[in-house]
Write an enzyme that holds these catalytic residues in place. Structure first.
Site, PDB file in Angstrom:
ATOM      1  N   GLU A   2       0.399   4.098   0.820  1.00 31.87           N
ATOM      2  CA  GLU A   2      -0.185   5.203   1.567  1.00 31.87           C
ATOM      3  C   GLU A   2       0.925   6.086   2.122  1.00 31.87           C
ATOM      4  OE1 GLU A   2      -3.220   3.448   3.786  1.00 31.87           O
ATOM      5  OE2 GLU A   2      -2.169   1.582   4.084  1.00 31.87           O
ATOM      6  N   SER A  12     -11.519  -6.009   7.485  1.00 31.60           N
ATOM      7  CA  SER A  12     -12.667  -5.567   6.683  1.00 31.60           C
ATOM      8  C   SER A  12     -13.128  -6.754   5.858  1.00 31.60           C
ATOM      9  CB  SER A  12     -12.287  -4.422   5.743  1.00 31.60           C
ATOM     10  OG  SER A  12     -12.221  -3.216   6.460  1.00 31.60           O
ATOM     11  N   ARG A  68       0.264   2.295  13.020  1.00 30.94           N
ATOM     12  CA  ARG A  68      -0.485   1.088  12.635  1.00 30.94           C
ATOM     13  C   ARG A  68      -0.555   0.858  11.125  1.00 30.94           C
ATOM     14  NH1 ARG A  68      -5.824   3.158  11.768  1.00 30.94           N
ATOM     15  NH2 ARG A  68      -5.691   5.340  12.337  1.00 30.94           N
ATOM     16  N   HIS A  69       0.239   1.596  10.373  1.00 33.20           N
ATOM     17  CA  HIS A  69       0.296   1.372   8.928  1.00 33.20           C
ATOM     18  C   HIS A  69       1.707   1.019   8.482  1.00 33.20           C
ATOM     19  CE1 HIS A  69      -3.494   3.711   8.979  1.00 33.20           C
ATOM     20  NE2 HIS A  69      -3.798   2.939   7.941  1.00 33.20           N
ATOM     21  N   GLU A 123      -8.822  -0.831  13.722  1.00 35.57           N
ATOM     22  CA  GLU A 123      -9.475  -1.794  12.828  1.00 35.57           C
ATOM     23  C   GLU A 123      -8.549  -2.988  12.577  1.00 35.57           C
ATOM     24  OE1 GLU A 123     -10.815  -0.224   8.928  1.00 35.57           O
ATOM     25  OE2 GLU A 123     -10.116  -2.133   8.110  1.00 35.57           O
ATOM     26  N   ARG A 152      -1.366  -6.185  12.599  1.00 37.76           N
ATOM     27  CA  ARG A 152      -2.282  -5.556  13.576  1.00 37.76           C
ATOM     28  C   ARG A 152      -2.790  -6.582  14.576  1.00 37.76           C
ATOM     29  NH1 ARG A 152      -5.889  -0.960  10.539  1.00 37.76           N
ATOM     30  NH2 ARG A 152      -4.121   0.090   9.533  1.00 37.76           N
ATOM     31  N   ARG A 195       0.854  -1.197   0.000  1.00 39.24           N
ATOM     32  CA  ARG A 195       0.000   0.000   0.000  1.00 39.24           C
ATOM     33  C   ARG A 195       0.881   1.235   0.000  1.00 39.24           C
ATOM     34  NH1 ARG A 195      -5.685  -1.598   2.388  1.00 39.24           N
ATOM     35  NH2 ARG A 195      -5.603  -3.702   1.550  1.00 39.24           N
TER      36      ARG A 195
HETATM   37  P1  ATP Z   1      -7.222   1.600   7.625  1.00 33.42           P
HETATM   38  O1  ATP Z   1      -8.533   2.317   7.397  1.00 33.42           O
HETATM   39  O2  ATP Z   1      -6.975   1.260   9.052  1.00 33.42           O
HETATM   40  O3  ATP Z   1      -6.062   2.248   6.951  1.00 33.42           O
HETATM   41  P2  ATP Z   1      -8.147  -0.052   5.481  1.00 33.42           P
HETATM   42  O4  ATP Z   1      -9.610  -0.046   5.729  1.00 33.42           O
HETATM   43  O5  ATP Z   1      -7.571   0.840   4.454  1.00 33.42           O
HETATM   44  O6  ATP Z   1      -7.373   0.174   6.873  1.00 33.42           O
HETATM   45  P3  ATP Z   1      -8.449  -2.634   4.293  1.00 33.42           P
HETATM   46  O7  ATP Z   1      -8.255  -2.312   2.877  1.00 33.42           O
HETATM   47  O8  ATP Z   1      -9.815  -2.786   4.813  1.00 33.42           O
HETATM   48  O9  ATP Z   1      -7.659  -1.544   5.161  1.00 33.42           O
HETATM   49  O10 ATP Z   1      -7.536  -3.925   4.622  1.00 33.42           O
HETATM   50  C1  ATP Z   1      -7.958  -4.998   5.464  1.00 33.42           C
HETATM   51  C2  ATP Z   1      -7.091  -5.055   6.715  1.00 33.42           C
HETATM   52  O11 ATP Z   1      -5.702  -5.094   6.374  1.00 33.42           O
HETATM   53  C3  ATP Z   1      -7.235  -3.849   7.623  1.00 33.42           C
HETATM   54  O12 ATP Z   1      -8.341  -3.970   8.481  1.00 33.42           O
HETATM   55  C4  ATP Z   1      -5.922  -3.862   8.370  1.00 33.42           C
HETATM   56  O13 ATP Z   1      -5.964  -4.782   9.449  1.00 33.42           O
HETATM   57  C5  ATP Z   1      -4.937  -4.394   7.342  1.00 33.42           C
HETATM   58  N1  ATP Z   1      -4.227  -3.284   6.699  1.00 33.42           N
HETATM   59  C6  ATP Z   1      -4.655  -2.532   5.676  1.00 33.42           C
HETATM   60  N2  ATP Z   1      -3.756  -1.608   5.324  1.00 33.42           N
HETATM   61  C7  ATP Z   1      -2.713  -1.777   6.148  1.00 33.42           C
HETATM   62  C8  ATP Z   1      -1.446  -1.138   6.279  1.00 33.42           C
HETATM   63  N3  ATP Z   1      -1.104  -0.130   5.480  1.00 33.42           N
HETATM   64  N4  ATP Z   1      -0.601  -1.582   7.228  1.00 33.42           N
HETATM   65  C9  ATP Z   1      -0.949  -2.612   8.029  1.00 33.42           C
HETATM   66  N5  ATP Z   1      -2.120  -3.259   7.956  1.00 33.42           N
HETATM   67  C10 ATP Z   1      -2.999  -2.853   7.027  1.00 33.42           C
HETATM   68 MG    MG Z   2     -10.933  -1.516   6.008  1.00 27.39          MG
END
Ligand code: ATP
Ligand code: MG
Length: 433
Positions: A213, A359, A219-220, A356, A407, A211
């Site tokens: 981001e 999802s 937590r990311h 979170e 996480r 990702r």
């Molecule tokens: P957040 O809103 O917390 O950034 P997200 O909703 O973008 O998460 P999802 O696409 O729903 O993330 O991904 C499913 C799961 O994967 C998340 O609930 C989280 O536990 C994990 N996850 C997602 N992005 C990341 C990240 N950049 N680093 C660590 N864990 C991640």
């Molecule tokens: Mg999510």
């Protein structure tokens, strides 16, 4: 290698060769100790200077900390030694001498910041409490696999180099693939659905997600481990049951099999497995409860995404894991199915009070609705034809989720920073090692 006894297996009466790292040298004058460490623990090597060969004493006590040595000798009972035994050496062999200038003190007596620790992970992992995190990580992933197998899931591995992202262009790392643009996959979402739609039916994958981001948070990560599930003939409630089962199995495995590691982390006393069913709140109930806490400056209204402070307030209010269900369709991805009223989606999140974790949802399996979803999201369905066309050849209803591996580990162990749960984290500042 030569016959080698792990320090934990050395028994009084044995003639043994132990090998490992020099943890410490304690020189008390006439007598001195070398503390040798290996994967199973530590053992004391005793040097009685007046009674031993000078060369042996010099080699054994002159070696720098963290050097790798092999020691052969008699194992004897010694109640005053930390493990109740000690080795009286006959020979000491320095296999790999360590530079006396260590960038990090593995005995932990001198604190190091996270960045120094990550730059020197090999040394960092020599600390019991750091090694414990990764032993527990391995156990959590093992327990997750086992639970998925009990749910009749097949483990799959999907490609990480892809032509299109799961949800379009955002958050993707572009790469060059034989002169063409490609991407590192942000989620196995589309592939796992394609396999759930074959008669394999139930699949899981534990693998990396990428990702791009920009944010730098505790937590990311930019490369994370996703624990994914997808099951044919499942709805969102089935997927929630599986998610809850996997999370609980992880806690149970740690409680049952990681006593020493919890001890090393100082968690043995307080560690507990979540009890009872995780409550399932609708999105509507969630925003009402958040508003009622009075923690937010502005009241949330229908359609708002939940801000981090809102999640925190709700987490404190609920006090344990909980699901949020029935999200407004507009804030969930297009591949999630709506239910009943068009405005409501089958999407759900599983929350730990701190963040979170998961999802998931039931997926849109009706071809024409799926194509509409792509268009509404501003994506070109033609680019995803490899995916959408399979929905024309018998696609059962299906549901699944993605659970963030780091996480999960982080919340189980109460780690402050997600980077503590990865050996070599990738974040905005870190691409090496
Ligand atoms: P957040 O809103 O917390 O950034 P997200 O909703 O973008 O998460 P999802 O696409 O729903 O993330 O991904 C499913 C799961 O994967 C998340 O609930 C989280 O536990 C994990 N996850 C997602 N992005 C990341 C990240 N950049 N680093 C660590 N864990 C991640
Ligand atoms: Mg999510």
């Amino acid at each position: 290698m030569q016959d080698r006894t792990y320090t934990a297996d050395a028994e009084p009466g044995d003639d043994a060769t132990v090998a490992g790292w020099v943890h410490e040298i304690r020189d008390l004058g006439g007598i001195a100790f070398l503390i040798l460490r290996d994967a199973t623990g530590k053992i004391q090597i005793k040097f009685e200077k007046d009674e031993m060969d000078d060369d042996l004493v010099e080699t054994g006590l002159g070696v720098s900390r963290e050097s790798v040595v092999s020691v052969s000798g008699a194992v004897e009972e010694e109640p005053r030694a930390p493990t109740g035994v000690e080795v009286v050496p006959e020979s000491v062999d320095v296999i790999s001498a360590a530079d006396p200038e260590l960038p990090l003190d593995p005995s932990g007596k001198v604190d190091a910041d996270l960045s120094t620790r990550l730059d020197n992970r090999t040394l960092d992992l020599r600390k019991d409490e750091v090694q414990a995190v990764f032993e527990i990580r391995a156990e959590i992933l093992r327990a997750a696999r086992e639970r998925f197998r009990e749910f009749h899931c097949t483990e799959i591995n999907t490609p990480k180099i892809v032509a299109t992202g799961t949800e379009g262009g955002t958050e993707l790392f572009p790469i060059t693939y034989f002169g063409e643009e490609a991407f590192m996959n942000q989620s196995p979402q589309l592939f796992k659905q394609l396999i759930a739609g074959s008669n394999v039916e139930r699949v899981f994958e534990i693998g990396p997600i990428f990702r791009a981001e920009e944010h730098n948070t505790p937590r990311h990560l930019n490369e994370a481990t996703s624990i994914d599930f997808e099951g044919a003939f499942c709805d969102q409630n089935d997927a929630m049951d599986v998610a809850e089962g996997v999370v609980k199995a992880a806690y149970e495995a740690v409680a049952e099999n990681c006593g020493d590691e919890l001890e090393a982390l100082g968690l043995a006393e307080d560690f507990s497995v979540p009890e009872g069913d995780f409550p399932r709140l609708s999105y509507e109930e969630a925003i009402e409860r958040i508003n009622a806490t009075g923690e937010l400056d502005e009241q949330l209204v229908w359609g708002d995404d939940l801000p981090t402070e809102g999640e925190k307030a709700l987490g404190d209010d609920v006090g344990g894991h909980y699901f949020i269900t029935d999200w407004p369709s507009e804030i969930k991805p297009f591949y999630i199915m709506d239910h009943g009223d068009e405005e409501l989606s089958t999407g759900f999140d599983l929350m730990h009070p701190r963040m979170e974790l998961v999802s998931g949802g039931q997926r849109e399996h009706r071809h024409e609705h799926l194509i509409e979803g792509f268009e509404q999201q501003g994506l070109d369905p033609d680019q995803f034809e490899y995916y959408t066309k399979m929905f024309k050849y018998g696609m059962p209803p299906h549901a699944g989720f993605g659970l963030g591996g780091e996480r999960l580990i982080m919340t189980i162990l109460g780690l402050d920073n997600i980077r503590e749960a990865v050996l070599f984290p990738r974040d905005r500042q870190r691409l090496s090692p």
